[in-house]
Motif scaffolding. Structure first.
Motif, PDB file in Angstrom:
ATOM      1  N   LEU A  88       0.806  -1.232   0.000  1.00 43.85           N
ATOM      2  CA  LEU A  88       0.000   0.000   0.000  1.00 43.85           C
ATOM      3  C   LEU A  88       0.832   1.271   0.000  1.00 43.85           C
ATOM      4  CD1 LEU A  88      -3.116   0.273  -0.015  1.00 43.85           C
ATOM      5  CD2 LEU A  88      -2.283  -2.020   0.544  1.00 43.85           C
ATOM      6  N   ILE A  89       1.946   1.272   0.684  1.00 48.29           N
ATOM      7  CA  ILE A  89       2.725   2.499   0.841  1.00 48.29           C
ATOM      8  C   ILE A  89       3.895   2.571  -0.136  1.00 48.29           C
ATOM      9  CG2 ILE A  89       3.938   3.967   2.498  1.00 48.29           C
ATOM     10  CD1 ILE A  89       0.941   3.400   3.100  1.00 48.29           C
ATOM     11  N   GLU A  90       4.499   1.435  -0.441  1.00 45.91           N
ATOM     12  CA  GLU A  90       5.692   1.447  -1.278  1.00 45.91           C
ATOM     13  C   GLU A  90       5.424   1.116  -2.748  1.00 45.91           C
ATOM     14  OE1 GLU A  90       8.427  -1.195   0.610  1.00 45.91           O
ATOM     15  OE2 GLU A  90       8.830   0.160   2.291  1.00 45.91           O
ATOM     16  N   GLY A 119      -4.856   4.661  -1.824  1.00 42.88           N
ATOM     17  CA  GLY A 119      -5.965   3.933  -1.214  1.00 42.88           C
ATOM     18  C   GLY A 119      -5.513   3.276   0.067  1.00 42.88           C
ATOM     19  N   GLY A 120      -6.272   2.274   0.512  1.00 47.51           N
ATOM     20  CA  GLY A 120      -5.940   1.610   1.758  1.00 47.51           C
ATOM     21  C   GLY A 120      -6.433   0.177   1.770  1.00 47.51           C
ATOM     22  N   VAL A 121      -6.120  -0.527   2.847  1.00 49.48           N
ATOM     23  CA  VAL A 121      -6.531  -1.917   2.982  1.00 49.48           C
ATOM     24  C   VAL A 121      -6.705  -2.236   4.458  1.00 49.48           C
ATOM     25  CG1 VAL A 121      -4.185  -2.875   3.169  1.00 49.48           C
ATOM     26  CG2 VAL A 121      -6.011  -4.284   2.199  1.00 49.48           C
ATOM     27  N   ASP A 132      -3.934  -4.761  10.649  1.00 52.46           N
ATOM     28  CA  ASP A 132      -3.302  -3.532  10.181  1.00 52.46           C
ATOM     29  C   ASP A 132      -4.169  -2.903   9.099  1.00 52.46           C
ATOM     30  OD1 ASP A 132      -1.284  -1.642  10.332  1.00 52.46           O
ATOM     31  OD2 ASP A 132      -0.184  -2.492   8.635  1.00 52.46           O
ATOM     32  N   ALA A 133      -4.116  -1.560   9.016  1.00 55.09           N
ATOM     33  CA  ALA A 133      -4.912  -0.826   8.026  1.00 55.09           C
ATOM     34  C   ALA A 133      -4.102   0.328   7.443  1.00 55.09           C
ATOM     35  CB  ALA A 133      -6.198  -0.305   8.659  1.00 55.09           C
ATOM     36  N   PRO A 134      -3.029   0.030   6.699  1.00 55.93           N
ATOM     37  CA  PRO A 134      -2.224   1.094   6.110  1.00 55.93           C
ATOM     38  C   PRO A 134      -2.941   1.746   4.938  1.00 55.93           C
ATOM     39  CG  PRO A 134      -1.472  -1.021   5.306  1.00 55.93           C
ATOM     40  CD  PRO A 134      -2.537  -1.308   6.330  1.00 55.93           C
ATOM     41  N   HIS A 135      -2.670   3.022   4.719  1.00 59.17           N
ATOM     42  CA  HIS A 135      -3.261   3.697   3.559  1.00 59.17           C
ATOM     43  C   HIS A 135      -2.341   4.813   3.094  1.00 59.17           C
ATOM     44  CE1 HIS A 135      -4.703   7.094   6.153  1.00 59.17           C
ATOM     45  NE2 HIS A 135      -4.795   6.123   7.047  1.00 59.17           N
ATOM     46  N   SER A 136      -2.260   4.968   1.782  1.00 59.91           N
ATOM     47  CA  SER A 136      -1.474   6.043   1.176  1.00 59.91           C
ATOM     48  C   SER A 136      -2.339   7.267   0.910  1.00 59.91           C
ATOM     49  CB  SER A 136      -0.841   5.561  -0.132  1.00 59.91           C
ATOM     50  OG  SER A 136      -1.837   5.053  -1.015  1.00 59.91           O
TER      51      SER A 136
END
Length: 384
Positions: free
Chosen positions: A329-331, A340-342, A352-356
């Motif tokens: 998601l970030i790289e 977006g995110g997941v 975990d819920a990373p988002h750019s």
């Protein structure tokens, strides 16, 4: 040989014709949706880790968000999580108490619906379906009621669901008359040998399975109509959370499941299909790795095989769920030109819920009943 049923429901209404009905006959019966919310105090102002449910049996934060730029899990011992889309962040100083309550209540209702399934010993698959149905029925989100408009002023909805125990999956794309597309997707998984049905065939199948069709004006909301008009006038659409919804769950048998549902993008071409109904892009579940539901710029998530890549990094590179989700998601995805995110959950309950994107609406529930909702940027900062 069974005759194929074609359902072409007619819109019957005594309501006045919508002023922009020239764009589509289906909107001739559309009416302005008025949502009345009761003003209440803010939910404690929202601590850094999100706002916690203060109902009996709830407790404080399961985990505060990791610092920006680090691949660390948001929480542990999670059994259910939901998202309400990624995009422009909700800002505290621009968000009324009524609006904050509406978003948090929507996420809470979805979590409680899934919790009831899990508490009764039900499957993670049923839990994610029930949670997503609640969000599809909530006009705040871009799925089911409140779905965005296509370029020709219609509604075309997508959804998918996947079970981690045997990796069975079902999806529908471009449906126009299914009130709850996630349930139609579940029926595709359970009642056919296929994975994805699209268009009229998917609508017909849903009706044959007993899902009562709705006319296009069911999905109409004034807010989404105004967004379409702004988009056609090439005006920026404020509060542009993508609104796609999703859920991931872990049940007592340690089985994972994931589900995603969306109305797509405002002013999208008729017939456009994004990542939400695509297994491995918008939705993925495999017991040995992860359950994941994505939200963002669908074309990029398809090209990057977003959710399947998270699983592959865990399976073949030995990465943990947070590191794998962060890398995708970030790289990776931003290099393809989208954000977006997941939401991602492994079999140990690590979440975990990373988002750019600038913001993302999420909520999660832990095994001991702690419920957390996060809607503001300071509760869930981007880039981690």
């Amino acid at each position: 040989m069974r005759a194929r049923i074609r359902l072409r429901p007619r819109v019957r209404s005594l309501r006045p014709v919508h002023p922009a009905a020239w764009l589509t006959p289906a909107l001739a019966a559309a009416t302005t949706l008025a949502v009345v919310l009761v003003a209440v105090p803010r939910d404690g102002g929202g601590p850094p880790g999100g706002t916690h449910d203060n109902s009996p049996g709830s407790a404080a934060a399961a985990a505060a968000p990791a610092p920006a730029g680090k691949a660390e899990p948001d929480a542990r011992d999670v059994v259910l999580a939901v998202h309400g889309g990624a995009g422009t962040a909700l800002k505290r100083d621009e968000t009324s108490p009524e609006k904050e309550k509406a978003y948090r209540d929507g996420l809470r209702r979805a979590l409680r619906a899934g919790q009831r399934v899990l508490d009764a010993g039900g499957s993670s698959t049923k839990a994610v379906e029930k949670a997503v149905r609640v969000l599809e029925d909530d006009p705040l989100f871009n799925a089911g009621k409140g779905a965005v408009f296509t370029a020709d002023a219609g509604h075309e909805l997508d959804a998918s669901i996947m079970r981690g125990s045997d990796m069975k999956a079902g999806a529908v794309a471009g449906v126009k008359h299914v009130r709850n597309p996630i349930t139609a997707a579940r029926l595709v998984m359970d009642e056919t040998k296929h994975v994805l049905l699209a268009g009229q065939g998917a609508d017909d199948f849903a009706a044959q399975q007993g899902l009562k069709p709705v006319t296009q004006d069911y999905f109409y909301t004034q807010r989404r109509w105004d967004e379409l008009m702004k988009a056609k006038g090439k005006q920026p659409v404020k509060d542009a959370t993508k609104g796609t919804v999703g859920a991931v769950a872990l049940d007592r048998k340690k089985d994972l499941a994931a589900a995603t549902s969306t109305g797509g993008l405002t002013n999208k071409m008729a017939g456009r299909i994004g990542d939400s109904p695509v297994i491995g892009a918008g939705t993925y579940a495999k017991n040995s790795t992860v359950a994941a539901s994505a939200t963002g710029q669908g074309e990029v998530f398809i090209r990057g095989a977003a959710t399947a890549t998270i699983s592959d990094l865990m399976e073949f590179k030995g990465k943990d769920v947070a590191s794998a989700a962060y890398q995708v998601l970030i790289e990776r995805l931003p290099k393809l030109g989208g954000d977006g995110g997941v939401i991602a959950l492994d079999r140990a309950g690590t979440f975990d819920a990373p988002h750019s994107s600038e913001g993302m609406l999420t909520g999660y529930l832990t095994r001991d009943g702690q419920l957390v909702t996060r809607i503001f940027q300071d509760e869930s900062p981007p880039g981690r």
